[in-house]
Design a protein around this motif. Structure first.
Motif, PDB file in Angstrom:
ATOM      1  N   GLY A  47      30.660  33.205  71.804  1.00 25.10           N
ATOM      2  CA  GLY A  47      31.315  32.221  71.002  1.00 25.10           C
ATOM      3  C   GLY A  47      31.350  32.869  69.649  1.00 25.10           C
ATOM      4  N   ASP A  48      30.909  34.010  69.517  1.00 30.52           N
ATOM      5  CA  ASP A  48      31.200  34.621  68.038  1.00 30.52           C
ATOM      6  C   ASP A  48      32.483  34.901  67.881  1.00 30.52           C
ATOM      7  OD1 ASP A  48      28.072  35.713  66.853  1.00 30.52           O
ATOM      8  OD2 ASP A  48      28.307  35.000  69.118  1.00 30.52           O
ATOM      9  N   ASP A  49      33.272  35.071  68.607  1.00 29.05           N
ATOM     10  CA  ASP A  49      34.680  35.465  68.433  1.00 29.05           C
ATOM     11  C   ASP A  49      35.229  34.317  67.559  1.00 29.05           C
ATOM     12  OD1 ASP A  49      34.500  37.361  70.199  1.00 29.05           O
ATOM     13  OD2 ASP A  49      35.258  36.626  71.995  1.00 29.05           O
ATOM     14  N   LYS A  50      34.644  33.110  67.479  1.00 31.01           N
ATOM     15  CA  LYS A  50      35.206  32.101  66.462  1.00 31.01           C
ATOM     16  C   LYS A  50      35.074  32.621  65.154  1.00 31.01           C
ATOM     17  CE  LYS A  50      32.820  28.769  68.443  1.00 31.01           C
ATOM     18  NZ  LYS A  50      32.084  27.688  68.699  1.00 31.01           N
ATOM     19  N   ASP A  51      34.233  33.397  64.778  1.00 28.90           N
ATOM     20  CA  ASP A  51      33.630  33.913  63.598  1.00 28.90           C
ATOM     21  C   ASP A  51      34.506  35.083  63.398  1.00 28.90           C
ATOM     22  OD1 ASP A  51      30.749  34.836  61.861  1.00 28.90           O
ATOM     23  OD2 ASP A  51      32.470  33.653  61.201  1.00 28.90           O
ATOM     24  N   GLY A  52      35.914  35.243  63.576  1.00 29.21           N
ATOM     25  CA  GLY A  52      36.424  36.267  63.515  1.00 29.21           C
ATOM     26  C   GLY A  52      36.589  36.957  62.211  1.00 29.21           C
ATOM     27  N   ASP A  53      37.052  36.436  60.988  1.00 28.86           N
ATOM     28  CA  ASP A  53      36.895  36.865  59.897  1.00 28.86           C
ATOM     29  C   ASP A  53      35.446  37.423  59.274  1.00 28.86           C
ATOM     30  OD1 ASP A  53      36.818  34.165  59.857  1.00 28.86           O
ATOM     31  OD2 ASP A  53      37.563  34.187  57.857  1.00 28.86           O
TER      32      ASP A  53
ATOM     33  N   PHE B 150      21.839  37.637  51.959  1.00 31.98           N
ATOM     34  CA  PHE B 150      21.944  38.036  53.375  1.00 31.98           C
ATOM     35  C   PHE B 150      21.149  37.006  54.300  1.00 31.98           C
ATOM     36  CE2 PHE B 150      22.853  42.767  53.229  1.00 31.98           C
ATOM     37  CZ  PHE B 150      24.053  42.602  54.305  1.00 31.98           C
ATOM     38  N   PHE B 151      19.733  36.596  53.959  1.00 34.18           N
ATOM     39  CA  PHE B 151      19.204  35.803  54.844  1.00 34.18           C
ATOM     40  C   PHE B 151      19.768  34.354  54.725  1.00 34.18           C
ATOM     41  CE2 PHE B 151      15.353  33.392  56.039  1.00 34.18           C
ATOM     42  CZ  PHE B 151      15.075  34.115  57.093  1.00 34.18           C
ATOM     43  N   GLU B 152      20.349  33.724  53.735  1.00 36.52           N
ATOM     44  CA  GLU B 152      21.136  32.655  53.668  1.00 36.52           C
ATOM     45  C   GLU B 152      22.452  32.624  54.861  1.00 36.52           C
ATOM     46  OE1 GLU B 152      23.239  29.427  50.821  1.00 36.52           O
ATOM     47  OE2 GLU B 152      22.301  30.992  50.147  1.00 36.52           O
ATOM     48  N   LYS B 153      23.089  33.640  54.728  1.00 32.92           N
ATOM     49  CA  LYS B 153      24.242  33.779  55.664  1.00 32.92           C
ATOM     50  C   LYS B 153      23.951  33.727  56.836  1.00 32.92           C
ATOM     51  CE  LYS B 153      28.405  36.558  56.518  1.00 32.92           C
ATOM     52  NZ  LYS B 153      29.212  35.221  56.989  1.00 32.92           N
ATOM     53  N   ILE B 154      22.714  34.691  57.264  1.00 32.94           N
ATOM     54  CA  ILE B 154      22.317  34.827  58.666  1.00 32.94           C
ATOM     55  C   ILE B 154      21.682  33.312  59.221  1.00 32.94           C
ATOM     56  CG2 ILE B 154      20.223  35.819  60.007  1.00 32.94           C
ATOM     57  CD1 ILE B 154      20.602  38.291  57.991  1.00 32.94           C
ATOM     58  N   GLN B 155      21.101  32.595  58.372  1.00 32.33           N
ATOM     59  CA  GLN B 155      20.585  31.260  58.705  1.00 32.33           C
ATOM     60  C   GLN B 155      21.991  30.337  59.342  1.00 32.33           C
ATOM     61  OE1 GLN B 155      17.397  30.452  59.551  1.00 32.33           O
ATOM     62  NE2 GLN B 155      17.126  32.719  59.094  1.00 32.33           N
ATOM     63  N   GLN B 156      22.857  30.591  58.467  1.00 39.08           N
ATOM     64  CA  GLN B 156      24.283  29.917  58.821  1.00 39.08           C
ATOM     65  C   GLN B 156      24.753  30.153  60.096  1.00 39.08           C
ATOM     66  OE1 GLN B 156      26.674  30.309  55.546  1.00 39.08           O
ATOM     67  NE2 GLN B 156      25.512  28.917  54.109  1.00 39.08           N
ATOM     68  N   GLU B 157      24.800  31.490  60.515  1.00 42.73           N
ATOM     69  CA  GLU B 157      25.218  31.967  61.749  1.00 42.73           C
ATOM     70  C   GLU B 157      24.336  31.728  62.652  1.00 42.73           C
ATOM     71  OE1 GLU B 157      27.289  36.148  59.516  1.00 42.73           O
ATOM     72  OE2 GLU B 157      25.275  36.163  60.469  1.00 42.73           O
ATOM     73  N   LEU B 158      22.995  31.787  62.476  1.00 40.54           N
ATOM     74  CA  LEU B 158      22.206  31.105  63.697  1.00 40.54           C
ATOM     75  C   LEU B 158      22.434  29.771  64.083  1.00 40.54           C
ATOM     76  CD1 LEU B 158      18.856  33.232  62.824  1.00 40.54           C
ATOM     77  CD2 LEU B 158      20.573  33.813  64.626  1.00 40.54           C
ATOM     78  N   GLY B 159      22.394  28.930  62.893  1.00 41.92           N
ATOM     79  CA  GLY B 159      22.620  27.514  63.159  1.00 41.92           C
ATOM     80  C   GLY B 159      24.000  27.190  63.901  1.00 41.92           C
ATOM     81  N   SER B 160      24.871  28.061  63.617  1.00 44.79           N
ATOM     82  CA  SER B 160      26.323  27.832  64.291  1.00 44.79           C
ATOM     83  C   SER B 160      26.644  28.579  65.701  1.00 44.79           C
ATOM     84  CB  SER B 160      27.213  28.398  63.389  1.00 44.79           C
ATOM     85  OG  SER B 160      27.272  27.629  61.989  1.00 44.79           O
ATOM     86  N   GLY B 161      25.527  29.271  66.035  1.00 42.64           N
ATOM     87  CA  GLY B 161      25.365  29.889  67.366  1.00 42.64           C
ATOM     88  C   GLY B 161      26.413  31.358  67.458  1.00 42.64           C
TER      89      GLY B 161
END
Length: 323
Positions: A24-30, A42-53
């Protein structure tokens, strides 16, 4: 019928692409430029990515965070998050390696039980196999290495941290894994009967009886011992095993109505029939002993046998994938 069904399953798998594999990470293309990020950014962005799968992007940023801030405030938590991200991306080898690294570096960490649990869970999933959810396979016939590793890890978690929140689930999984490991020994014994290696079969049966008490495989372990010792003309040992079987598991299929063990003839000394000779052993060959009483002593298999539920033609055609 089975070949077209298998082709159907493979075609569905191939056409569905990376969606089945957690892609599903392909949706996060850019990708965002993180060159000027602080550790907190860094950590805040990582938490967002983990929460979005977005597992793969999260893994990439977790590795970058650790490389840039190896002794930062979020370093230890990032290592735990990396184990989780690897697990969710179905990279189980990386999950185990990351968990081992965390346990080695932080053996007294308050969340080290989480690392143990995910490590055991990764091996547990490996022991089941990906295609098991689509194809009717017998998990007890798979290579027991992953199941054994998972059992050892969960056992270490329980011994080291018995009060962990993950301990109850680990105990339940250990019971399941122990049953699988015990049944694998019986499968090995059945194979040794096929090859005429009766001492090896008896040793497998004894190993189950001695090391896997209270598992549904113990009755078959005793039956294996009785039959194998009988083939080796060690009648006293065979009678002892048969007596134990009759006393503790009188409903075993190898026992008759009066509780007597039904010894089979050694197939290697049975005179072959004319059909067997004519076909060079391909047909009408004597069957070696084979013990599998799961439908009697294992509640899981007994429920399947008693359900009597009939599968539709679509279920048969797709090997259970549909309907």
């Amino acid at each position: 019928m089975r070949i077209p069904a298998l082709l159907f399953v493979c075609s569905v798998f191939l056409t569905s692409g990376c969606a089945w594999l957690g892609g599903g990470d392909d949706k996060d293309g850019d990708k965002t430029d993180t060159s000027g990020y602080t550790e907190a950014d860094f950590f805040e962005k990582i938490q967002q990515e983990l929460g979005s799968g977005y597992w793969f992007q999260a893994i990439e940023n977790l590795e970058a965070l650790e490389a840039q801030y190896p002794f930062g405030d979020y370093a230890e938590q990032a290592q735990l998050e990396l184990i989780y991200a690897y697990f969710r991306s179905q990279d189980y080898e990386a999950t185990i390696a990351s968990a081992d690294r965390f346990i080695r570096l932080h053996p007294q960490h308050p969340n080290v039980d989480y690392a143990y649990y995910l490590k055991g869970l990764a091996s547990f999933v490996q022991s089941k196999g990906f295609f098991e959810q689509f194809l009717p396979t017998d998990e007890t016939k798979r290579d027991p290495g992953s199941a054994r590793n998972s059992f050892v890890t969960f056992n270490e978690l329980i011994n080291r941290l018995p009060e962990s929140a993950y301990a109850p689930d680990a105990r339940k999984r250990m019971v399941y894994l122990r049953n699988i490991l015990a049944r694998h020994e019986i499968h090995a014994a059945n194979y040794y009967f096929l090859r005429g290696a009766y001492l090896a079969a008896a040793n497998r049966g004894r190993y189950v009886v001695e090391n896997f008490q209270k598992t549904p495989a113990v009755p078959d372990g005793l039956a294996v011992m009785a039959q194998a010792y009988h083939f080796m003309q060690m009648e006293e040992l065979a009678a002892d095993a048969a007596e134990l079987l009759a006393a503790n598991y009188p409903q075993h299929p190898a026992l008759d109505a009066s509780g007597q063990f039904q010894y089979q003839e050694d197939p290697h000394f049975i005179e072959p029939t004319w059909l067997n000779k004519m076909t060079f052993g391909l047909y009408d060959h004597p069957e070696p002993p084979r013990f599998d009483s799961r439908h009697v002593f294992n509640e899981r298999y007994r429920n399947l046998s008693d359900s009597g539920e009939k599968r539709s033609w679509l279920s048969w055609l797709t090997l259970g994938v549909l309907d």
